[in-house]
Design an enzyme around this catalytic site. Sequence first.
Site, PDB file in Angstrom:
ATOM      1  CB  ALA A  55      34.877  49.796  39.800  1.00  0.00           C
ATOM      2  CG  ASN A  82      36.502  38.809  40.708  1.00  0.00           C
ATOM      3  OD1 ASN A  82      36.240  37.797  41.348  1.00  0.00           O
ATOM      4  ND2 ASN A  82      36.523  38.838  39.391  1.00  0.00           N
ATOM      5  CB  THR A  83      37.230  44.439  44.899  1.00  0.00           C
ATOM      6  OG1 THR A  83      36.800  44.901  43.615  1.00  0.00           O
ATOM      7  CG2 THR A  83      38.238  45.415  45.464  1.00  0.00           C
ATOM      8  N   GLY A  89      48.303  43.043  45.884  1.00  0.00           N
ATOM      9  CA  GLY A  89      48.502  44.458  46.170  1.00  0.00           C
ATOM     10  C   GLY A  89      48.049  45.350  45.040  1.00  0.00           C
ATOM     11  CG  HIS A 283      47.532  34.207  38.730  1.00  0.00           C
ATOM     12  ND1 HIS A 283      48.354  33.452  39.519  1.00  0.00           N
ATOM     13  CD2 HIS A 283      47.685  35.483  39.128  1.00  0.00           C
ATOM     14  CE1 HIS A 283      48.984  34.256  40.367  1.00  0.00           C
ATOM     15  NE2 HIS A 283      48.595  35.502  40.150  1.00  0.00           N
ATOM     16  NE  ARG A 320      49.407  38.269  37.391  1.00  0.00           N
ATOM     17  CZ  ARG A 320      48.374  38.945  37.854  1.00  0.00           C
ATOM     18  NH1 ARG A 320      47.277  39.039  37.133  1.00  0.00           N
ATOM     19  NH2 ARG A 320      48.420  39.527  39.023  1.00  0.00           N
TER      20      ARG A 320
HETATM   21  C1  LIG Z   1      41.778  35.782  42.982  1.00  0.00           C
HETATM   22  C2  LIG Z   1      42.027  37.179  42.455  1.00  0.00           C
HETATM   23  C3  LIG Z   1      43.130  37.902  42.898  1.00  0.00           C
HETATM   24  C4  LIG Z   1      43.363  39.196  42.412  1.00  0.00           C
HETATM   25  N1  LIG Z   1      44.449  39.894  42.882  1.00  0.00           N
HETATM   26  C5  LIG Z   1      44.649  41.179  42.456  1.00  0.00           C
HETATM   27  C6  LIG Z   1      45.709  41.974  42.998  1.00  0.00           C
HETATM   28  O1  LIG Z   1      46.463  41.544  43.859  1.00  0.00           O
HETATM   29  N2  LIG Z   1      45.856  43.245  42.541  1.00  0.00           N
HETATM   30  C7  LIG Z   1      45.018  43.779  41.586  1.00  0.00           C
HETATM   31  O2  LIG Z   1      45.183  44.954  41.201  1.00  0.00           O
HETATM   32  N3  LIG Z   1      43.996  43.050  41.073  1.00  0.00           N
HETATM   33  C8  LIG Z   1      43.784  41.784  41.497  1.00  0.00           C
HETATM   34  N4  LIG Z   1      42.747  41.055  40.987  1.00  0.00           N
HETATM   35  C9  LIG Z   1      41.868  41.705  39.995  1.00  0.00           C
HETATM   36  C10 LIG Z   1      40.902  42.651  40.734  1.00  0.00           C
HETATM   37  O3  LIG Z   1      40.346  41.983  41.845  1.00  0.00           O
HETATM   38  C11 LIG Z   1      39.786  43.114  39.801  1.00  0.00           C
HETATM   39  O4  LIG Z   1      40.344  43.684  38.645  1.00  0.00           O
HETATM   40  C12 LIG Z   1      38.920  44.176  40.492  1.00  0.00           C
HETATM   41  O5  LIG Z   1      38.493  43.714  41.747  1.00  0.00           O
HETATM   42  C13 LIG Z   1      37.713  44.529  39.661  1.00  0.00           C
HETATM   43  O6  LIG Z   1      36.895  45.417  40.414  1.00  0.00           O
HETATM   44  P1  LIG Z   1      35.432  45.737  39.902  1.00  0.00           P
HETATM   45  O7  LIG Z   1      34.800  46.630  40.911  1.00  0.00           O
HETATM   46  O8  LIG Z   1      35.506  46.202  38.489  1.00  0.00           O
HETATM   47  O9  LIG Z   1      34.693  44.314  39.859  1.00  0.00           O
HETATM   48  P2  LIG Z   1      34.190  43.425  41.065  1.00  0.00           P
HETATM   49  O10 LIG Z   1      34.960  43.677  42.307  1.00  0.00           O
HETATM   50  O11 LIG Z   1      34.112  42.024  40.590  1.00  0.00           O
HETATM   51  O12 LIG Z   1      32.718  43.988  41.327  1.00  0.00           O
HETATM   52  C14 LIG Z   1      31.668  43.849  40.394  1.00  0.00           C
HETATM   53  C15 LIG Z   1      30.383  43.663  41.168  1.00  0.00           C
HETATM   54  O13 LIG Z   1      29.257  43.792  40.282  1.00  0.00           O
HETATM   55  C16 LIG Z   1      28.276  42.864  40.683  1.00  0.00           C
HETATM   56  N5  LIG Z   1      27.329  42.662  39.572  1.00  0.00           N
HETATM   57  C17 LIG Z   1      27.574  42.036  38.395  1.00  0.00           C
HETATM   58  N6  LIG Z   1      26.472  42.067  37.612  1.00  0.00           N
HETATM   59  C18 LIG Z   1      25.511  42.724  38.311  1.00  0.00           C
HETATM   60  C19 LIG Z   1      24.163  43.078  38.047  1.00  0.00           C
HETATM   61  N7  LIG Z   1      23.574  42.771  36.877  1.00  0.00           N
HETATM   62  N8  LIG Z   1      23.459  43.736  38.995  1.00  0.00           N
HETATM   63  C20 LIG Z   1      24.034  44.064  40.194  1.00  0.00           C
HETATM   64  N9  LIG Z   1      25.309  43.750  40.494  1.00  0.00           N
HETATM   65  C21 LIG Z   1      26.045  43.108  39.563  1.00  0.00           C
HETATM   66  C22 LIG Z   1      29.095  41.641  41.061  1.00  0.00           C
HETATM   67  O14 LIG Z   1      28.352  40.739  41.855  1.00  0.00           O
HETATM   68  C23 LIG Z   1      30.262  42.266  41.804  1.00  0.00           C
HETATM   69  O15 LIG Z   1      30.030  42.391  43.184  1.00  0.00           O
HETATM   70  C24 LIG Z   1      42.481  39.767  41.452  1.00  0.00           C
HETATM   71  C25 LIG Z   1      41.363  39.047  41.017  1.00  0.00           C
HETATM   72  C26 LIG Z   1      41.128  37.765  41.521  1.00  0.00           C
HETATM   73  C27 LIG Z   1      39.915  37.003  41.039  1.00  0.00           C
END
Ligand SMILES: Cc1cc2nc3c(=O)[nH]c(=O)nc-3n(C[C@H](O)[C@H](O)[C@H](O)COP(=O)(O)OP(=O)(O)OC[C@H]3O[C@@H](n4cnc5c(N)ncnc54)[C@H](O)[C@@H]3O)c2cc1C
Length: 373
Positions: A55, A82-83, A89, A283, A320
């Site tokens: 994101a 987590n991404t 997919g 999950h 799930r």
């Molecule tokens: C094992 C696993 C498998 C998955 N498989 C799928 C899938 O196949 N398909 C799907 O659609 N979704 C899947 N998901 C869900 C998906 O990965 C998440 O919904 C998505 O990645 C969230 O993206 P994000 O950018 O919101 O958060 P994130 O990718 O988690 O990024 C948030 C970032 O913010 C940083 N952060 C936090 N607090 C602070 C702070 N105070 N200061 C600076 N940085 C900070 C963190 O370190 C992190 O890098 C899966 C999740 C997991 C755990």
Amino acid sequence: MKKWMSLMMAAFLAVPVLSGCGSSTTPGATEGKATTEAAPQDENTDIVVIGAGGAGLSAAVEATNAGAKVIVLEKMPMVGGNTTRATGGLNAAGTEAQKKKGIEDSQELFYKDTMKGGYDKNNPELVKILTTQAKDSVVWLESMGADLSDVGRAAGASVNRIHRPTGGAAVGSNVVSTLKNQVKEKNVDVRVKNKAVEIIKDQEGKVTGVKAENKDGKAYTINAKAVILATGGFSANQEMVISYKPELKGFATTNHPGALGEGIRLGESVGANLVDMAEIQTHPTVVPEKGVMVTEAVRGNGAILINKDGKRFINELLTRDVVSKGILDQKDGVAYLFFDDGLRKGLKAVEEYFNMQLVTEADSVEELAGRSV
Ligand SMILES: Cc1cc2nc3c(=O)[nH]c(=O)nc-3n(C[C@H](O)[C@H](O)[C@H](O)COP(=O)(O)OP(=O)(O)OC[C@H]3O[C@@H](n4cnc5c(N)ncnc54)[C@H](O)[C@@H]3O)c2cc1C
């Protein structure tokens, strides 16, 4: 000769439903600029993005494209959050990849499946945005070089809808490396090991910037016209998980270690309301001791679940929560994912489970039964 394989699955773990690594030299990520000698200076920018997962990096790319000066703060030593871990997919309906494969899907069906999977507790407006715009996300990511050409089935979906790289490889690392390349190309100021610790407001209550800690733990302020909070989930914070859903006590997590929910607290500190905090998804196919989640694409591509008596006990593609409960109801709360080498050939993502030595294989079902623990 055909080979048969099994993977032991036990109780499951929390994965955020909706939310949105190595070193300081990660491409596209630059070290904080502050030095160890002097206190860092205050800085000014147009937009601060907190969090460099899918994101945050997407927001940074688009804001930069629109002409804004952007600083991205990432507390971990690498971008991706987590991404990077997402494997199965990206769900999207009405894409070119689906059309090429003759898959008949629609945004309405995607909406219906999503609402059903959430027992209609979902926020319909958000689900509408997801289901109508996911297709554009695929186009956008592909325009920057992502590979989302393979389409598979995920649990809870009526048709094949998850988009992933060729041969069924893991999606998250592909998406993150695409976004990393973009921020690098556009010279976006991405600072790993820089943590946002406070969102600043002026007297009228308008957000005016962020207080951060650099890699040396020194505090500095970034004044900004806007702050984008993209800090992801909190499933690696057991205490916080239990505070919202006590029955998840003792559950392991497959989230990255930085998923601690600090961003949620930052939001609260400037008056954000929290909703749906107890809606934590578990999950079904997880190896809890190792914190490894086995993507549901394995079931989507045909693996079946069997219990310790070798009996299939559920339709593997139900939602799930239903499959999770089904596994926990079996003897010792465990089940085996059972598949052959045909599946292995069509789904590159499973290689990772072989590399981690999670899979037992044999030349016949009888031999495999003797070997499985
Ligand atoms: C094992 C696993 C498998 C998955 N498989 C799928 C899938 O196949 N398909 C799907 O659609 N979704 C899947 N998901 C869900 C998906 O990965 C998440 O919904 C998505 O990645 C969230 O993206 P994000 O950018 O919101 O958060 P994130 O990718 O988690 O990024 C948030 C970032 O913010 C940083 N952060 C936090 N607090 C602070 C702070 N105070 N200061 C600076 N940085 C900070 C963190 O370190 C992190 O890098 C899966 C999740 C997991 C755990």
